[in-house]
Write an enzyme that holds these catalytic residues in place. Sequence first.
Site, mmCIF file in Angstrom:
data_model
loop_
_atom_site.group_PDB
_atom_site.id
_atom_site.type_symbol
_atom_site.label_atom_id
_atom_site.label_comp_id
_atom_site.label_asym_id
_atom_site.label_seq_id
_atom_site.Cartn_x
_atom_site.Cartn_y
_atom_site.Cartn_z
ATOM 1 C CG ASP A 9 -1.740 1.255 1.553
ATOM 2 O OD1 ASP A 9 -2.321 1.521 0.417
ATOM 3 O OD2 ASP A 9 -1.792 1.596 2.444
ATOM 4 C CG LEU A 10 1.478 5.591 -1.805
ATOM 5 C CD1 LEU A 10 2.960 5.466 -2.380
ATOM 6 C CD2 LEU A 10 1.050 6.308 -2.876
ATOM 7 C CG ASP A 11 -1.718 7.557 0.376
ATOM 8 O OD1 ASP A 11 -0.927 8.258 0.355
ATOM 9 O OD2 ASP A 11 -2.753 7.342 -0.118
ATOM 10 C CB THR A 17 0.344 10.634 2.123
ATOM 11 O OG1 THR A 17 0.117 9.367 1.950
ATOM 12 C CG2 THR A 17 1.174 11.286 0.979
ATOM 13 C CE LYS A 45 -4.303 6.830 9.265
ATOM 14 N NZ LYS A 45 -3.207 6.138 10.370
ATOM 15 C CB SER A 114 -2.044 2.802 -3.654
ATOM 16 O OG SER A 114 -2.601 4.022 -3.267
ATOM 17 C CB ALA A 115 -7.415 3.322 -2.071
ATOM 18 C CE LYS A 145 -5.980 -0.719 -0.886
ATOM 19 N NZ LYS A 145 -4.805 -0.094 -0.219
ATOM 20 C CD GLU A 169 -3.466 -1.652 3.025
ATOM 21 O OE1 GLU A 169 -3.575 -0.798 4.041
ATOM 22 O OE2 GLU A 169 -4.006 -1.559 1.988
ATOM 23 C CG ASP A 170 -1.745 2.707 6.454
ATOM 24 O OD1 ASP A 170 -2.196 2.154 5.205
ATOM 25 O OD2 ASP A 170 -1.922 3.793 6.982
HETATM 26 C C1 BG6 Z 1 -5.708 5.936 0.294
HETATM 27 C C2 BG6 Z 1 -5.957 6.667 1.600
HETATM 28 O O1 BG6 Z 1 -4.579 5.183 0.078
HETATM 29 O O2 BG6 Z 1 -6.154 6.515 -0.664
HETATM 30 C C3 BG6 Z 1 -7.049 7.341 1.727
HETATM 31 O O3 BG6 Z 1 -5.406 5.743 2.701
HETATM 32 C C4 BG6 Z 1 -7.584 8.099 0.464
HETATM 33 O O4 BG6 Z 1 -7.100 8.364 2.741
HETATM 34 C C5 BG6 Z 1 -7.568 7.141 -0.780
HETATM 35 O O5 BG6 Z 1 -8.871 8.639 0.616
HETATM 36 C C6 BG6 Z 1 -7.883 7.746 -2.107
HETATM 37 O O6 BG6 Z 1 -6.738 8.746 -2.393
HETATM 38 P P1 BG6 Z 1 -6.832 10.043 -3.482
HETATM 39 O O7 BG6 Z 1 -5.509 10.515 -3.211
HETATM 40 O O8 BG6 Z 1 -7.107 9.323 -4.776
HETATM 41 O O9 BG6 Z 1 -7.639 10.894 -2.915
HETATM 42 MG MG MG Z 2 -2.714 3.121 3.529
#
Ligand code: BG6
Ligand code: MG
Length: 218
Positions: A9-11, A17, A45, A114-115, A145, A169-170
């Site tokens: 996962d990224l964030d 972030t 998250k 990542s989402a 997710k 994953e966090d």
């Molecule tokens: C996830 C974050 O990785 O991405 C969420 O944990 C975020 O907080 C989601 O809402 C969507 O991200 P973005 O950058 O498309 O708004």
């Molecule tokens: Mg995350």
Amino acid sequence: MNKKGFIFDLDGVIVDTAKYHFLAWQRLAKSLDIDFTEEENEQLKGVSRVKSLEKILSWGNKTISQELFNELMGKKNEEYLSYIAEMDETEILPDVPRVLDSLIEKEQPISLGSASKNARVILERVDLKKHFDAIVDGNDVSKAKPDPEVFLIAAKLLNRKPEDCIVFEDSVAGVEAANVANMISIGIGSESVLGHAKYVFKDFTEISEEFINELIKN
Ligand code: BG6
Ligand code: MG
């Protein structure tokens, strides 16, 4: 050597972030007179942008027009992008490069899962894009997710069976997605939040070379 599929996962896993998402959501909530707590943020998250705003509105008991909804989504992302624009390698979380380099040295396929629709921009900002064999982000999925779609696409791109994949994953939703996908879930964060993960580590400094070798072997 045995080849697994490692999905990150990224964030909140590679970069912190989550604090920028929080700031931007908090300002948006305030503009609607909605109280937005840290605990509520925890539930956002890993959750997509659309779903996040829907949740904030429901916590605040607000209904808004589709037009305002779209406008707020745009504003939230603009603010978020202004934070991202300032990011550089110093925002990579501790020992993430060490673990990535170790996996690359052991010839393990690596994907992002990542989402976020901003994932590619962020990876470029912190100069980590070249470490990934595949990138799956919010632009590539139709189901957010905890649906496992994002990780299943990553496994496919890495040419690995789900049960041979390991997910870092966090978020609560992300760990659930990995578990549903039948992958090995590794929670990065606190045991009290991510107790449903197969393993939980505070951060990557706790992930030893021996542990990585074990994951690859089993
Ligand atoms: C996830 C974050 O990785 O991405 C969420 O944990 C975020 O907080 C989601 O809402 C969507 O991200 P973005 O950058 O498309 O708004
Ligand atoms: Mg995350």
